[in-house]
Each structure stands twice: as C-alpha cells, then as structure tokens.
Enzyme design. Structure first.
Site, PDB file in Angstrom:
ATOM      1  CB  CYS A  31      17.787 -15.543  41.289  1.00 37.53           C
ATOM      2  SG  CYS A  31      19.136 -15.292  42.449  1.00 37.53           S
ATOM      3  CB  CYS A  34      17.467 -15.464  45.167  1.00 41.25           C
ATOM      4  SG  CYS A  34      18.217 -14.193  44.133  1.00 41.25           S
TER       5      CYS A  34
END
Ligand SMILES: Cc1cc2nc3c(=O)[nH]c(=O)nc-3n(C[C@H](O)[C@H](O)[C@H](O)COP(=O)(O)OP(=O)(O)OC[C@H]3O[C@@H](n4cnc5c(N)ncnc54)[C@H](O)[C@@H]3O)c2cc1C
Lengths: 104, 284
Positions: A31, A34
């Site tokens: 991700c 993230c």
C-alpha cells in the site's frame, strides 16, 4: 516508546487488556499511502512517550483482525481505549489530529 | 525527463510554469477538462484589467503566455501520478512522463456525488482509491461510479482482484469506449448496515454489491493525493507556506489547496510553488 508489531497472537494482551490508550495503524506492504503514514506513526510514538501504546498491524498477515474491525481501506488509524474502538481515521492523517484524539 | 511537471493550466498551474521556466527549468503543463476560470463570464476584480476580462480569455491568454516562453503545454488527461524512487511518473490518457518534481494545480473538484448514503458508508464499502483498497474486495462484486477514462482506469486496477466490476454512470453519458459492463441508470441511494450492501436506482431496481469505487469525471487533485499518501483535508490538499506537501518534491497550489477561491490567490500560490520546485531541484 517504540512501535509494537501487533498480531493476532498478542492482540488481547497488548491491545484489549491495555490500561493505556492504544493507537493502531493498519497497513500493508503493497500500500503506497501507508508508506507515508508509517513515519508519522513513528514520530507519534516518540512524542507521546509512555502515555499510550502505539502499534502497527500488518493487515495481510492478520486478516482476522482486519476482518473483525471491518478494515476496508488502508491506512486506517484506530484509537482503542479500555478495549473499545473510540476513533478511526481513514487515509494519511496529520500527526496533530491523531495526538489530539489520543489525549481526548 | 522534465524538471517540473504541472497538472492544470489554470492561473495556479500557469503561474507556476512561468516562474519555473524563467529559472531555466524544463517544464511540462498538462491540462484536460474545464477550468473554473472558463466558467467565469467576467473577471472584474483581478489587477490590471481596466474593463474586466472574460474568464475564458484570461485562461487562454495564460496558456499562450506560457507557450511563448517555451513551456510545453499539452491537452492530455492525467490518470495517475506515482512516485518512483525520487522521481515522479505521470500517466496520461496518451503517454507516460517522468519528472523530478510535480505541482498539482487541478482546481477544486468535488469528489463526492450527491447520492444518499455516500457519507454514511465512507470507508465501509465506499472507496476513492482502487489501488489502495482493491485488495479488501478480493473475489467480491464491486462497481465504479464514473463516466470517463478515469473510471475505466480504476476498473482496470480492480478487475484482476475482484470477481466482477461494472461501471455505473449515475445517469451521465459514458465519455469513452470500454469493454466493461456499463449501467446508465440514475442512482437513488446506497443501502447497507455496517457496510454497503446494495444500490437502489431511481426506477426501483436493486443491485447487490460489496463495494463502490468513486471516480467521477477526471481525476482530481485529491484523488492523486490519496494514492500517494498526501495529507488532505476533505477534498483539499494540505500544504505549508511554501506550497510543499508531505511528499518530497510534490507541490500544490490554487483552488485545490482551499482558502480564498480567487484568481489572485491562485496566481500568487502558483509563483510560490514554481519557485519551491526550482529550489527543490537545485538542492538535489
Ligand atoms: C462562475 C465563476 C466565476 C468566478 N469569478 C471569479 C472572479 O470574478 N474573480 C476571481 O478572482 N475568481 C473568480 N472565480 C474563481 C476562479 O476561477 C478560480 O479561483 C481559479 O480559476 C482557480 O485557479 P486554479 O488554477 O486553481 O484552478 P482552475 O482554474 O480550475 O484550473 C484547473 C486546471 O486543472 C486541469 N485539470 C483538472 N483535472 C485534470 C486532470 N485529471 N488531468 C489534466 N488536467 C486536469 C483543468 O483542465 C484546468 O486547466 C470564479 C469561478 C467561477 C466558477
């Protein structure tokens, strides 16, 4: 205080039974956003010291936790007090907002 | 490789391009879709136009001014921006460009359609980023709400993960060709309990679904931002007084960062963002 890796195994001990507020960062290695959140969480852990527990949850390795909390978007930042979720932030969130929510 | 790639040719983007180009940077401006300025019939409060000027003329003059000093200006829709190591890859509907820095000046676009339930289920089955959240919908049925190339691009990112993806245009006309199943009906509301379960159309038909990805029109600044982990506040990108975001080398200016939604402020912030990009590149 350092950031703890929270897993299905230590969840009860570190999170549910914690006497201090707990800040959790649900993330995954694939991700992109993230990766921007992660250093912010590290800074928060540094800044708030012993007043709260700060943990990161790899949502791929801990799918049961991600499902239990119905995580459908990452990063999700969650604050848990006395075993109960009290606040959730979706997406990369500024440090100040999170610290404010922990102290509330 | 460009030094600076600017998304948006409104007052913010063009002003940024002028300052970056004057500092001898190689500059590309990409634009697609209507600028706010084009919608303004008459601008009467901007410095130096004794009799006012039409928004459309001011917009077109800006683009010409940038071209005249050697800025590359291309009418291409930006679908995706990604940071790869220390550079940025900008994917448009035609091509992929690489830049050392990027300035987002895409104006203020509303991300959320006016559909009952859209706020209630935010993060509970409604997502604005396929590559971020697609994984949580493995083998599930999802829809993309949108009607352009950006919607198709989001559907493409989803199709290998989910079991089925349809595009719902919510009553709009599809602007591009695609092999995805399209539904043109107007949506009445989104239904669910702790998460999204169904979509109800105006004609009463119900569609069972597990997830909704919103991708209306062109991708807006905050769509790009969400995918890169840029801090946003609602639909606005957060910047400091130098127009820097929390992603190194990424700047933003104009309506997309909020505040006073006027030409003068967009022009000023564009200058600041252009100069900050120059400073950043020189420091590398
Ligand atoms: C009806 C109306 C009247 C107004 N009157 C005034 C006035 O009198 N005085 C005043 O000062 N201001 C006025 N404004 C406000 C002014 O128009 C805006 O503040 C100004 O245009 C903001 O500039 P900007 O560069 O941030 O964004 P915009 O001018 O909106 O430009 C955005 C740019 O981004 C591009 N873009 C967006 N998405 C993409 C994508 N995915 N790929 C590629 N390109 C993309 C667009 O093509 C466009 O070039 C008015 C606005 C409106 C709507």
């Amino acid at each position: 205080m350092s950031v703890k890796a929270i897993t299905e195994e230590n969840f009860e001990q570190e999170v549910l039974n914690s006497e201090k507020p707990v800040l959790l960062d649900f993330y995954a290695d694939w991700c992109g956003p993230c990766k921007m959140m992660s250093p912010i969480i590290d800074e928060i852990a540094e800044e708030i010291g012993e007043t709260a527990v700060v943990g990161k949850v790899n949502s791929d390795d801990n799918m049961e936790l991600a499902e239990k909390y119905e995580i459908m978007s990452i990063p999700t930042i969650m604050i848990i007090k006395n075993g109960q979720e009290v606040k959730r932030f979706l997406g990369v969130t500024p440090k100040e907002e999170i610290i404010k929510a922990i102290n509330e | 490789m460009y030094d600076v790639i600017i998304i948006g040719a409104g007052p913010a983007g063009i002003s940024a391009s002028l300052y970056a180009k004057r500092a001898n940077m190689s500059v590309l401006v990409l634009y697609y879709g209507e600028s706010n300025l084009e919608k303004a019939t008459e601008i009467e409060n901007y410095y130096g136009f004794a009799n006012g000027i039409s928004g459309k003329d001011l917009y077109e003059n800006g683009i010409k001014q940038a071209q005249n000093i050697g800025v590359d200006v291309k009418g291409e829709e930006v679908l995706h921006i990604e940071k790869v190591q220390s550079n940025f890859e900008v994917t448009t509907s035609n091509e992929k460009y690489t830049g050392k820095s990027v300035i987002i000046a895409t104006g203020n676009k509303k991300l959320k359609p006016d559909i009952d339930g859209i706020n209630e289920f935010d993060g509970k089955g409604i997502s604005y980023c396929a590559i971020c959240d697609g994984f949580f919908y493995r083998k599930k049925n999802v829809v993309v709400i949108g009607n352009g190339k950006y919607a198709v691009s989001e559907a493409n990112d989803l199709q290998n993960i989910v079991s089925n993806v349809k595009i719902l245009t919510n009553g709009l006309k599809m602007q591009t060709d695609t092999n995805f199943e399209i539904n043109n009906k107007k949506i009445k509301r989104i239904l669910g309990d702790t998460k999204v379960r169904q979509i109800e159309f105006e004609d009463g038909e119900i569609l069972n679904i597990d997830g909704i990805f919103v991708a209306l029109g062109e991708a807006g600044g905050s769509d790009f931002a969400k995918k890169m982990g840029v801090i946003t506040n609602g639909d606005s990108i957060n910047v400091d007084s130098n127009m820097s975001t929390n992603v190194e080398g990424l700047f933003s200016c104009g309506n997309v960062v909020g505040g006073l939604l006027q030409v003068c402020k967009a022009v000023y912030e564009g200058a600041e963002a252009g100069l900050s990009a120059v400073k950043y590149i020189k420091s590398k």
